[in-house]
Design an enzyme around this catalytic site. Sequence first.
Site, mmCIF file in Angstrom:
data_model
loop_
_atom_site.group_PDB
_atom_site.id
_atom_site.type_symbol
_atom_site.label_atom_id
_atom_site.label_comp_id
_atom_site.label_asym_id
_atom_site.label_seq_id
_atom_site.Cartn_x
_atom_site.Cartn_y
_atom_site.Cartn_z
ATOM 1 N N SER A 51 0.805 -1.227 0.000
ATOM 2 C CA SER A 51 0.000 0.000 0.000
ATOM 3 C C SER A 51 0.835 1.273 0.000
ATOM 4 O O SER A 51 0.315 2.346 -0.294
ATOM 5 C CB SER A 51 -0.952 0.017 1.201
ATOM 6 O OG SER A 51 -0.216 0.122 2.405
ATOM 7 N N HIS A 91 1.050 4.300 6.820
ATOM 8 C CA HIS A 91 0.461 5.148 5.790
ATOM 9 C C HIS A 91 0.847 6.603 6.007
ATOM 10 O O HIS A 91 1.336 6.975 7.061
ATOM 11 C CB HIS A 91 -1.056 5.012 5.754
ATOM 12 C CG HIS A 91 -1.523 3.758 5.080
ATOM 13 N ND1 HIS A 91 -2.831 3.390 5.040
ATOM 14 C CD2 HIS A 91 -0.860 2.791 4.398
ATOM 15 C CE1 HIS A 91 -2.963 2.247 4.382
ATOM 16 N NE2 HIS A 91 -1.768 1.857 3.994
ATOM 17 N N ASP A 118 -8.051 6.187 4.405
ATOM 18 C CA ASP A 118 -8.159 5.026 5.299
ATOM 19 C C ASP A 118 -9.434 4.973 6.125
ATOM 20 O O ASP A 118 -9.537 4.138 7.033
ATOM 21 C CB ASP A 118 -6.955 5.003 6.253
ATOM 22 C CG ASP A 118 -5.666 4.660 5.541
ATOM 23 O OD1 ASP A 118 -5.726 4.119 4.428
ATOM 24 O OD2 ASP A 118 -4.603 4.934 6.116
#
Length: 175
Positions: A51, A91, A118
Amino acid sequence: MFAELRRMNTRQVALQVLNILTIVSTALMIWKGLAISLNTESPIVVVLSGSMRPGFDRGDLLILSLPQNDPIEVNDICVFKLPGRDVPIVHRVIKLHDDAITGKQFLLTKGDNNTRDDRGLYDYKQMWINREHIVGKVKGFVPYIGMLTILMNDYPWLKFALLGVIGLFVLVHRE
C-alpha cells in the site's frame, strides 16, 4: 544430533544453554534500548503490504521514532495501530484537524498506492485517528530485510526448519 547432546557433559550443556540465553537477552536489551531512545513501543516494524509503493515495498524494515515535542504534520509517514487490530498500518498523513475544544489533533491517513483514504480501515463511523493511535513516524528504512519475517509468518513450518538448521550448525561446528 541427539547423540552429540548425550556425549556432552552437564557443564557443556549448561554452557550452550547460557550462550543461547545471552543471545536472547542481548537482543531484548537492544530492542528495549531502541524503544526508550526513540520513544516508541515498537522502534522497528516490517512493511506487510504494497500500500505504500513505490516508497516502501513489502518486506522493508522501517525505523520509527516518536519524539514527545515533534508534531505530526501532513505528508509524515506514520505507523498507527487501531484498537482491536494486531497489525500496525504504515500510511501517510494527508489531512490534519485540530479540535479547539479538546486540544486534540486528529489525522486522516492514506496509503500512497491506495486510491482512497483510510476511513474504511478505521472503526465504524470513525472519520479520524488521533495521536494516541500513532506508534511512530518513519525515520529510515532498510529495503527487503524484513522478508524473512514475512516468510516465517506465511509459512510457520519455516520457523522450525530454520531453528533446526541453526541447531545442527551449532552442534556440528562446536569446539
